[in-house]
Design a protein around this motif. Structure first.
Motif, mmCIF file in Angstrom:
data_model
loop_
_atom_site.group_PDB
_atom_site.id
_atom_site.type_symbol
_atom_site.label_atom_id
_atom_site.label_comp_id
_atom_site.label_asym_id
_atom_site.label_seq_id
_atom_site.Cartn_x
_atom_site.Cartn_y
_atom_site.Cartn_z
ATOM 1 N N ARG A 11 -5.690 -12.824 5.968
ATOM 2 C CA ARG A 11 -5.482 -12.797 4.522
ATOM 3 C C ARG A 11 -6.766 -13.131 3.786
ATOM 4 O O ARG A 11 -7.071 -12.542 2.737
ATOM 5 N N ARG A 15 -8.757 -10.788 1.259
ATOM 6 C CA ARG A 15 -9.097 -11.356 -0.049
ATOM 7 C C ARG A 15 -10.541 -11.067 -0.421
ATOM 8 O O ARG A 15 -10.836 -10.541 -1.491
ATOM 9 N N SER A 41 0.047 -10.828 -11.345
ATOM 10 C CA SER A 41 0.164 -11.940 -10.395
ATOM 11 C C SER A 41 0.044 -11.454 -8.947
ATOM 12 O O SER A 41 -0.423 -12.186 -8.080
ATOM 13 N N LYS A 42 0.470 -10.209 -8.702
ATOM 14 C CA LYS A 42 0.362 -9.674 -7.335
ATOM 15 C C LYS A 42 -1.102 -9.538 -6.937
ATOM 16 O O LYS A 42 -1.482 -9.919 -5.812
ATOM 17 N N ILE A 44 -3.565 -11.246 -8.195
ATOM 18 C CA ILE A 44 -4.102 -12.608 -8.100
ATOM 19 C C ILE A 44 -3.738 -13.237 -6.752
ATOM 20 O O ILE A 44 -4.575 -13.869 -6.103
ATOM 21 N N ARG A 45 -2.500 -13.047 -6.311
ATOM 22 C CA ARG A 45 -2.076 -13.636 -5.031
ATOM 23 C C ARG A 45 -2.807 -12.992 -3.858
ATOM 24 O O ARG A 45 -3.200 -13.667 -2.907
ATOM 25 N N GLY A 48 -6.276 -14.185 -3.810
ATOM 26 C CA GLY A 48 -6.318 -15.604 -3.479
ATOM 27 C C GLY A 48 -6.040 -15.870 -2.016
ATOM 28 O O GLY A 48 -6.122 -17.005 -1.558
ATOM 29 N N LEU A 50 -3.215 -15.615 -0.588
ATOM 30 C CA LEU A 50 -1.980 -16.394 -0.534
ATOM 31 C C LEU A 50 -0.811 -15.627 0.063
ATOM 32 O O LEU A 50 0.203 -16.225 0.417
ATOM 33 N N VAL A 51 -0.925 -14.307 0.149
ATOM 34 C CA VAL A 51 0.196 -13.494 0.629
ATOM 35 C C VAL A 51 -0.300 -12.462 1.632
ATOM 36 O O VAL A 51 -1.481 -12.115 1.676
#
Length: 286
Positions: A11, A15, A41-42, A44-45, A48, A50-51
């Motif tokens: 991830r 990123r 937000s998708k 951004i995640r 980041g 994060l996903v």
């Protein structure tokens, strides 16, 4: 590009690559989200780390950013496929700080690990009882055993797996002479090190006390190398936590040179085993 097995590291790889590609394409996060018809937000995640990311969504982003290099696309697709799930150390999250989690991620992908500790046996090479005795001086016995469990799983993934990295370890003679735990605990640790000298993927050497000072006389360090990458990752640990870096090229070069220097001064193979045997004899006499 190295292929990582750890979801968290994949991830992070996605990123960095996707953020750089978006910037190179002169797009903001809102612009990318609008073009892909996604929520902001998708993006951004994803940026980041994060996903996880599906291959379908990855291809949409790469097309938008005009990333067409076949090798790059293939490597990122593989990272997307391996971005799902939890890391093997998830059960130890209560005792793992972010820099150490990053180290564990990179260890899973390293082709070579070089390690040195000036005082004790490096954590990756410790026996369970030695680790408990060492850590019990700092934390409760329960927490020491939890940490030791983590070290044993780390050992299995680095040393016992057939697909593990090449390990180059310099163990200071100080670590052989410093009794950690009972004499029985220490003897078992020394026997373990002696066996590792013969391990096909381990080059274990003993830095004798008369080797003198060197660049890292007072500090332990790890150097991780990766296939397809020219940059090493340096990890240093202190009483205040650990730090990992791959960007400070000149600083890392000092430790690369240091490892070569102490390796050349160290005992290897039969001489290393003889040094370990002498430490066991000394322990038996005490």
């Amino acid at each position: 590009m190295p292929v990582f097995q750890d979801p968290a590291l994949n991830r992070r790889k996605l990123r960095d690559a996707l953020r750089d590609a978006r910037i190179k394409a002169s797009m903001t996060q809102p612009q990318a989200a609008d073009a892909l018809e996604w929520s902001r937000s998708k993006i951004i995640r994803i940026e980041g780390g994060l996903v996880s990311l599906s291959v379908t969504d990855l291809r949409a982003m790469l097309q938008l950013y005009n990333v067409t290099d076949v090798a790059v696309v293939s490597a990122l697709e593989e990272a997307a496929r391996n971005s799902k799930g939890n890391s093997w150390w998830t059960e130890f999250n209560d005792i793992i700080k972010p820099p150490f989690a990053q180290l564990l991620s990179y260890e899973a992908a390293a082709s070579t690990i070089r390690m040195y500790h000036p005082v004790v046996v490096p954590g990756q090479l410790e026996t369970y009882d030695y680790a408990v005795a060492l850590l019990s001086a700092q934390v409760s016995e329960e927490e020491a055993r939890h940490n030791a469990d983590l070290r044993m799983k780390r050992y299995e993934r680095i040393i016992e797996t057939d697909l593990g990295p090449e390990v180059l370890a310099v163990v200071d003679e100080t670590a052989l002479l410093r009794q950690i735990g009972t004499p029985a605990v220490m003897r078992n640790q020394l026997r373990h090190l002696r066996k590792l000298v013969d391990h096909p993927r381990v080059d274990l050497r003993i830095l004798p006390l008369d080797a003198g000072a060197h660049y890292s006389t007072l500090f332990s360090f790890l150097l991780l190398s990766f296939e397809g990458s020219e940059n090493d990752l340096l990890y240093q640990e202190s009483a205040f936590g650990g730090t990992a870096s791959s960007d400070e090229v000149e600083y890392i070069a000092h430790y690369q040179e240091c490892f070569e220097e102490i390796s050349s001064r160290s005992l290897k193979e039969a001489d290393a085993q003889e040094a370990i045997d002498k430490a066991m004899e000394r322990l038996s006499q005490d």
